[in-house]
Design a protein around this motif. Structure first.
Motif, PDB file in Angstrom:
ATOM      1  N   ALA A 136      -1.828  -8.887  -2.501  1.00 31.51           N
ATOM      2  CA  ALA A 136      -1.570  -7.860  -1.693  1.00 31.51           C
ATOM      3  C   ALA A 136      -2.112  -6.387  -2.245  1.00 31.51           C
ATOM      4  N   GLU A 137      -2.734  -5.759  -1.633  1.00 32.43           N
ATOM      5  CA  GLU A 137      -3.213  -4.390  -2.210  1.00 32.43           C
ATOM      6  C   GLU A 137      -1.899  -3.785  -2.611  1.00 32.43           C
ATOM      7  N   GLY A 138      -2.177  -2.929  -3.625  1.00 36.05           N
ATOM      8  CA  GLY A 138      -1.004  -2.151  -4.155  1.00 36.05           C
ATOM      9  C   GLY A 138      -0.119  -2.892  -5.054  1.00 36.05           C
ATOM     10  N   SER A 139      -0.367  -4.334  -5.353  1.00 35.97           N
ATOM     11  CA  SER A 139       0.486  -4.962  -6.218  1.00 35.97           C
ATOM     12  C   SER A 139       0.136  -4.686  -7.666  1.00 35.97           C
ATOM     13  N   PHE A 140      -0.903  -4.305  -8.080  1.00 38.43           N
ATOM     14  CA  PHE A 140      -1.164  -3.993  -9.527  1.00 38.43           C
ATOM     15  C   PHE A 140      -0.629  -2.423  -9.783  1.00 38.43           C
ATOM     16  N   ALA A 141      -0.658  -1.577  -8.756  1.00 41.37           N
ATOM     17  CA  ALA A 141      -0.219  -0.156  -8.793  1.00 41.37           C
ATOM     18  C   ALA A 141       1.354  -0.279  -8.602  1.00 41.37           C
ATOM     19  N   THR A 142       1.776  -1.198  -8.194  1.00 47.98           N
ATOM     20  CA  THR A 142       3.387  -1.358  -8.329  1.00 47.98           C
ATOM     21  C   THR A 142       3.984  -1.996  -9.744  1.00 47.98           C
ATOM     22  N   LEU A 143       3.027  -2.810 -10.513  1.00 52.47           N
ATOM     23  CA  LEU A 143       3.179  -3.148 -11.590  1.00 52.47           C
ATOM     24  C   LEU A 143       3.259  -2.153 -12.757  1.00 52.47           C
ATOM     25  N   GLN A 144       2.317  -1.074 -12.348  1.00 51.50           N
ATOM     26  CA  GLN A 144       2.005   0.050 -13.201  1.00 51.50           C
ATOM     27  C   GLN A 144       3.464   0.717 -13.186  1.00 51.50           C
ATOM     28  N   MET A 145       3.819   0.952 -11.948  1.00 51.13           N
ATOM     29  CA  MET A 145       5.016   1.726 -11.820  1.00 51.13           C
ATOM     30  C   MET A 145       6.334   1.160 -12.599  1.00 51.13           C
ATOM     31  N   LEU A 146       6.425   0.025 -12.599  1.00 50.07           N
ATOM     32  CA  LEU A 146       7.361  -0.850 -13.175  1.00 50.07           C
ATOM     33  C   LEU A 146       7.153  -0.459 -14.676  1.00 50.07           C
ATOM     34  N   GLU A 147       5.813  -0.557 -15.349  1.00 49.76           N
ATOM     35  CA  GLU A 147       5.563  -0.642 -16.527  1.00 49.76           C
ATOM     36  C   GLU A 147       6.061   1.022 -17.031  1.00 49.76           C
ATOM     37  N   ASP A 148       5.887   1.823 -16.083  1.00 52.03           N
ATOM     38  CA  ASP A 148       6.385   3.237 -16.681  1.00 52.03           C
ATOM     39  C   ASP A 148       7.907   3.140 -16.628  1.00 52.03           C
ATOM     40  N   ALA A 149       8.636   2.456 -16.079  1.00 50.35           N
ATOM     41  CA  ALA A 149      10.113   2.216 -16.170  1.00 50.35           C
ATOM     42  C   ALA A 149      10.280   1.567 -17.339  1.00 50.35           C
ATOM     43  N   ALA A 150       9.828   0.474 -17.728  1.00 55.61           N
ATOM     44  CA  ALA A 150      10.138  -0.115 -19.091  1.00 55.61           C
ATOM     45  C   ALA A 150       9.780   0.748 -20.319  1.00 55.61           C
ATOM     46  N   THR A 151       8.723   1.274 -20.445  1.00 58.73           N
ATOM     47  CA  THR A 151       8.367   2.345 -21.389  1.00 58.73           C
ATOM     48  C   THR A 151       9.431   3.386 -21.543  1.00 58.73           C
ATOM     49  N   HIS A 152       9.780   4.126 -20.361  1.00 62.32           N
ATOM     50  CA  HIS A 152      10.645   5.190 -20.835  1.00 62.32           C
ATOM     51  C   HIS A 152      12.209   4.815 -20.958  1.00 62.32           C
ATOM     52  N   MET A 161      12.260   1.424   0.309  1.00 64.17           N
ATOM     53  CA  MET A 161      10.807   1.229  -0.241  1.00 64.17           C
ATOM     54  C   MET A 161      10.643   0.907  -1.743  1.00 64.17           C
ATOM     55  N   TYR A 162      11.533   1.101  -2.634  1.00 69.34           N
ATOM     56  CA  TYR A 162      11.204   0.780  -4.068  1.00 69.34           C
ATOM     57  C   TYR A 162      11.368  -0.800  -3.916  1.00 69.34           C
ATOM     58  N   TYR A 163      12.427  -1.313  -3.273  1.00 72.68           N
ATOM     59  CA  TYR A 163      12.983  -2.658  -3.385  1.00 72.68           C
ATOM     60  C   TYR A 163      11.940  -3.682  -2.634  1.00 72.68           C
ATOM     61  N   ASP A 164      11.544  -3.141  -1.585  1.00 75.22           N
ATOM     62  CA  ASP A 164      10.144  -3.672  -0.828  1.00 75.22           C
ATOM     63  C   ASP A 164       9.252  -3.971  -1.898  1.00 75.22           C
ATOM     64  N   LEU A 165       8.723  -2.784  -2.587  1.00 72.33           N
ATOM     65  CA  LEU A 165       7.610  -3.069  -3.477  1.00 72.33           C
ATOM     66  C   LEU A 165       8.119  -4.027  -4.626  1.00 72.33           C
ATOM     67  N   THR A 220       0.575  -1.034   0.236  1.00 70.63           N
ATOM     68  CA  THR A 220       0.005   0.082  -0.033  1.00 70.63           C
ATOM     69  C   THR A 220       0.896   1.343   0.103  1.00 70.63           C
ATOM     70  N   ARG A 221       2.121   1.211   0.365  1.00 65.62           N
ATOM     71  CA  ARG A 221       3.198   2.287   0.357  1.00 65.62           C
ATOM     72  C   ARG A 221       3.296   2.767  -0.961  1.00 65.62           C
ATOM     73  N   ILE A 222       2.943   2.021  -2.089  1.00 59.89           N
ATOM     74  CA  ILE A 222       3.061   2.534  -3.276  1.00 59.89           C
ATOM     75  C   ILE A 222       2.532   4.018  -3.758  1.00 59.89           C
ATOM     76  N   GLY A 223       1.230   4.457  -2.995  1.00 62.26           N
ATOM     77  CA  GLY A 223       0.867   5.682  -2.914  1.00 62.26           C
ATOM     78  C   GLY A 223       1.524   6.919  -2.843  1.00 62.26           C
ATOM     79  N   LYS A 224       2.368   6.682  -1.409  1.00 58.16           N
ATOM     80  CA  LYS A 224       3.467   7.549  -0.947  1.00 58.16           C
ATOM     81  C   LYS A 224       4.357   7.397  -1.900  1.00 58.16           C
ATOM     82  N   TYR A 225       4.829   6.205  -2.478  1.00 53.95           N
ATOM     83  CA  TYR A 225       6.284   6.439  -3.396  1.00 53.95           C
ATOM     84  C   TYR A 225       5.928   7.232  -4.659  1.00 53.95           C
ATOM     85  N   ASP A 226       4.766   7.083  -5.355  1.00 54.80           N
ATOM     86  CA  ASP A 226       4.299   7.694  -6.427  1.00 54.80           C
ATOM     87  C   ASP A 226       4.280   8.925  -6.394  1.00 54.80           C
TER      88      ASP A 226
END
Length: 366
Positions: free
Chosen positions: A326-342, A66-70, A41-47
């Motif tokens: 776990a809640e926040g797993s999909f949001a974490t994947l979206q964050m990682l997809e942002d990395a891949a795209t850029h 935090m990033y590597y926990d996620l 759920t910390r993905i929100g704070k991270y984003d």
């Protein structure tokens, strides 16, 4: 007629079955679900830390941890135990090119079986274990993330007595390794890790302290190339996407990184972009480092391709929606997809490199 619960069960069964079906024997979809990292759920704070048009101002160490926990379990699922890019040539498999990249770095340091070596930013220890088996050196690994230390230890256990005796894992901030004695290492390396600190003198300075006189340091650096224009809006978006998707502070340029080595006392032996070297050395057989993320589909290493990432996204979204992931797993994947795209965009336009090689020596006192 299928009830809601019945349909949910069928969807779950299909998702789990597909996850196991496409596992490569290392880390599958269900490993993400069983992970000890349940608080995503910390993905929100991270984003939120990256939602700024100005310079990033968050604490490097806090957000790296935090990033590597996620992200660690997603990395291991999609990439394997070695969290880095590599040069590649036609006909080479995914795991072959990853290992070759590690062995190349070890050869640049001329690591011997009698050397005491430090890996600064080891991840879950994939490169460390490969280099131990390649050189038979004694290697200590450090990561800021406790979960990664636990994974490294677990992954090492089945590898036999020699590898277990030669590998040592510690949690620590690689800018402040006070528990390690000054001048205690013959060689030190870092693979795509120092980018987690904007002020490279902090980590380079610690490497300098820990090396014996005449000791060698080598690193694959994540850097913006000289083609990056800080006034170009598209360039800025690409840079911020890489930073957000990879848990980074502000990325720096080539000149700043090389100068940081000199500022702490190192003699710079050589430095060059291995991406450019590969283009010249392999010619038409060269496969760009970002191709693994850009590819629509390959059987070898399929999980990090466009199709593989979409498959994982669907599986995780379904499992989170029915309360399994776990809640926040999909949001974490979206964050990682942002990395891949850029990362792909940065690579295609030669604005960014994940493999700027620096090799430096700690001078011997007269």
């Amino acid at each position: 007629m299928c009830t809601k619960n019945c349909c949910s069960f069928i969807v779950l069964l299909v998702a789990v079955g597909a996850g196991f079906l496409f596992m490569d024997g290392h880390h599958g979809v269900m490993d993400l679900i069983k992970s000890n990292i349940s608080d995503r759920t910390r993905i929100g704070k991270y984003d939120n830390a990256y939602k700024t048009d100005g310079e990033l101002s968050h604490n490097d160490q806090e957000y790296t941890n935090m990033y590597y926990d996620l992200a660690t379990d997603f990395y291991e699922y999609g990439w394997g135990q070695s969290f880095h890019f590599a040069t590649m040539f036609e006909g080479e498999s995914f795991h072959e090119h990853i290992r070759r990249h590690e062995y190349y770095l070890a050869s640049k340091l001329d690591i011997k079986d009698t050397d005491n070596v430090l890996d600064m930013g080891m991840g879950v220890g994939g490169p460390l274990r490969n280099i131990v088996r390649f050189t038979n050196a004694n290697i200590t690994g450090v990561t800021i993330n406790h979960h990664q230390v636990n994974r490294a230890k677990k992954l090492t256990q089945p590898l036999g007595a020699n590898v277990n005796e030669k590998t040592h894992y510690f949690q620590g901030d690689f800018t402040k390794l006070g528990f390690l004695e000054s001048g205690s290492f013959d060689k030190i390396y870092s693979i795509e890790a120092t980018c987690h600190v904007m002020d490279r003198t902090k980590v380079f300075g610690e490497a300098f302290r820990l090396l014996k006189e005449g000791g060698m340091f080598a690193s694959y650096e994540w850097l913006m190339t000289d083609n990056y224009d800080p006034t170009n809006e598209e360039h800025k978006i690409i840079k911020r996407g890489i930073e957000h998707g990879d848990g980074l502070p502000e990325l720096i340029g080539i000149k700043a990184a090389v100068q940081a080595l000199k500022d702490v006392g190192f003699e710079v032996v050589e430095h060059f972009d291995l991406n450019h070297y590969a283009k010249e050395a392999y010619g038409p057989k060269n496969i760009p480092w970002y191709r693994t993320l850009e590819a629509d589909w390959t059987l070898d290493g399929w999980k990090h391709t466009v199709v593989g990432r979409k498959f994982t996204e669907i599986m995780v979204r379904v499992l989170e929606s029915i309360g399994i992931a776990a809640e926040g797993s999909f949001a974490t994947l979206q964050m990682l997809e942002d990395a891949a795209t850029h990362l792909v965009k940065g690579g295609q336009q030669d604005l960014f490199t994940p493999m700027y090689l620096v090799v430096a020596r700690k001078p011997a006192k007269n």
